[in-house]
Design an enzyme around this catalytic site. Structure first.
Site, PDB file in Angstrom:
ATOM      1  N   GLU A 179      -3.496   7.103   0.737  1.00  0.00           N
ATOM      2  CA  GLU A 179      -2.219   7.649   1.228  1.00  0.00           C
ATOM      3  C   GLU A 179      -2.207   9.161   1.023  1.00  0.00           C
ATOM      4  OE1 GLU A 179       1.449   6.106  -0.456  1.00  0.00           O
ATOM      5  OE2 GLU A 179       2.649   7.425   0.830  1.00  0.00           O
ATOM      6  N   ASN A 237       3.111   9.719   5.573  1.00  0.00           N
ATOM      7  CA  ASN A 237       4.546   9.420   5.566  1.00  0.00           C
ATOM      8  C   ASN A 237       5.245  10.144   6.708  1.00  0.00           C
ATOM      9  OD1 ASN A 237       5.114   7.941   2.825  1.00  0.00           O
ATOM     10  ND2 ASN A 237       3.660   9.587   2.373  1.00  0.00           N
ATOM     11  N   GLU A 269       3.619   5.586   7.628  1.00  0.00           N
ATOM     12  CA  GLU A 269       4.554   4.958   6.686  1.00  0.00           C
ATOM     13  C   GLU A 269       5.966   5.433   6.960  1.00  0.00           C
ATOM     14  OE1 GLU A 269       3.636   5.201   2.570  1.00  0.00           O
ATOM     15  OE2 GLU A 269       1.624   4.398   2.831  1.00  0.00           O
ATOM     16  N   ASP A 299       7.577   1.409   3.975  1.00  0.00           N
ATOM     17  CA  ASP A 299       7.385   1.969   2.628  1.00  0.00           C
ATOM     18  C   ASP A 299       8.587   1.611   1.736  1.00  0.00           C
ATOM     19  OD1 ASP A 299       6.220   3.479   0.657  1.00  0.00           O
ATOM     20  OD2 ASP A 299       6.431   5.395   1.663  1.00  0.00           O
ATOM     21  N   GLU A 356       2.895  -0.817  -4.925  1.00  0.00           N
ATOM     22  CA  GLU A 356       2.837   0.614  -5.282  1.00  0.00           C
ATOM     23  C   GLU A 356       3.160   0.800  -6.757  1.00  0.00           C
ATOM     24  OE1 GLU A 356       4.139   3.688  -2.190  1.00  0.00           O
ATOM     25  OE2 GLU A 356       5.841   2.350  -2.426  1.00  0.00           O
TER      26      GLU A 356
END
Ligand code: C2E
Ligand code: MG
Ligand code: MG
Length: 402
Positions: A179, A237, A269, A299, A356
């Protein structure tokens, strides 16, 4: 840490039960805390804390007290801006203690943890030792906020870059993605995380600049890793403003073509709250992105307001269980229940699941037992510069399985 480290500590014990005050007082003197004040009610404690001759570093506070209970007391402590750490003392069940801890944190109190009755010296010592780790966080918080102009200048000067945090298969230990997380290499303040700049950037309507820099540089890294034999998708993101841009999918195609990567190598995301607004426009964007082959990830799952509605109508490919459910899940059955249900739901919908914020081996095992496929968190690795990912992967894969 030795007991002498408590030399300068001043503690206030707030409990209506005189026997409890006595017990905690004895424990505090046994671990070397020299100054202990006692209050038999929350009102008395507030008066004591308001007088200039009593400084309190840490509060040990009972929840169940007549007239003003512990919850109201902690709210008042926060409202009056008293700078002290808090330990919550109670015989109530662990779920109640946890929700009061969360409440106190929301009030921005420095919560060291809970002391379940009957309290033990060991737990009390461990909690108090954390007091000294707190002032640093407070000092950091007192740095002046960065202005929008300074942030814009930093963006234009190319001081922002993606760091990457690996994602790893819980079954095989193989690295299966990374990520991209924005970092600002600030010339004076060092490397700054998103909390220092995302809010002002969003508010001033300048997210686009950051998002496209992140997409472009992440795609470039993805290409380099592929060339070096590591063909993994990179997650970026997206913010709300990007989703409202109907040209998004074409601009994304330009990026993947420019860097000669596949759309499937880019995983986008979105947070639940982001996904929620302007439904028609977002659905158009999401459907087009999926048709072109980009991955779509929801997310921070579980923290929004209409998770199930989002899931049923947006063609996600991955679900990321929020770190607030993962951290400490091994010790808390209510968190485990949320993880297990989320994994089951994702499986029924044909989505991959990512846990996560995996910080410990216990968190890892807990996710694995729940059937979660992928893990991401400090237990595996912290976010790192793009150039460090490949060496890290080599080292990780040469180690024995987790
Ligand atoms: P996120 O997308 O949910 O990213 C995960 C965050 O959790 C990251 O924080 C990561 O460093 C942190 N994290 C990972 N493992 C652990 C762990 O084991 N323990 C703990 N305590 N934390 C862990 P970071 O980098 O500070 O980013 C915070 C949030 O900022 C991200 O949350 C994301 O929503 C946002 N963000 C970051 N980069 C971008 C960006 O380029 N664009 C947009 N729109 N938002 C971004
Ligand atoms: Mg994310
Ligand atoms: Mg997240």
């Amino acid at each position: 840490m030795t007991t002498s480290d408590f030399d300068a500590l001043k503690v206030l014990v707030v409990d209506d039960d005189s026997y409890q005050r006595l017990v905690i007082g004895k424990m505090l003197s046994a671990i070397g805390v020299p100054t202990v004040h006692f209050a038999e009610s929350a009102q008395r404690a507030l008066v004591m804390m308001g007088t200039t001759d009593i400084r309190v570093d840490a509060l040990i506070c009972d929840l169940d007290m007549p007239e003003m209970d512990g919850m109201e007391f902690l709210r008042r402590v926060a409202e009056q801006g008293f700078e002290c750490s808090v330990i919550i003392l109670s015989g109530k069940d662990a779920n109640i203690l946890r929700s009061v801890e969360l409440m106190a944190k929301e009030y921005r109190l420095a919560v060291l943890g809970s002391l379940e009755k009957p309290a033990t010296i060991g737990t009390l010592r461990t909690l108090l030792q954390q007091h000294w780790a707190r002032p640093k966080a407070r000092e950091r918080g007192t740095q002046p906020a960065l202005s929008v102009d300074a942030i814009r200048a930093g963006l234009e000067a190319g001081q922002f870059e993606p760091f990457f945090q690996p994602k790893v298969s819980l079954q095989t230990g193989q690295v299966c993605g990374a990520e991209a997380l924005a970092r600002w290499r600030h010339p004076e303040r060092g490397i700054l995380p998103p909390v220092a700049f995302i809010g002002p950037i969003e508010e001033s309507g300048q997210m686009d600049g950051l998002t496209w820099m992140m997409l472009d540089r992440s795609a470039a890294w993805c290409r380099r890793w592929c060339d070096d034999g590591l063909d993994i998708p990179v997650s970026v993101n997206l913010s709300l403003s990007s989703l409202h841009d109907t040209r998004l999918s074409n601009r994304l195609l330009d990026i993947v073509n420019a860097h000669r990567i596949k759309p499937a190598n880019l995983l986008l995301e979105v947070t639940e709250t982001t996904a929620m607004t302007d439904v028609a426009r977002c659905l158009e964007t999401f459907s087009r992105l999926r048709m072109k082959g980009f991955g779509l990830s929801i997310d921070d799952f579980g923290t929004g307001f209409s998770s199930l509605q989002q899931l049923s109508r947006i063609p996600f490919t991955e679900l990321k269980i929020d770190q607030s459910f993962v951290a400490d899940a091994s010790a808390q059955p209510s968190l485990r229940a949320v993880i297990e249900s989320s994994v089951q739901l994702a499986k029924n919908l044909g989505l991959k699941t990512v846990g996560e914020g995996v910080e410990t081996r216990d968190d890892w095992l807990c996710l694995k037992q729940a059937g979660c496929e992928i893990a991401q968190g400090y237990f595996i690795a912290k976010p790192m510069e793009g150039g460090l990912l490949l060496p890290w992967v080599k080292e990780w894969q040469s180690k024995s399985s987790v």
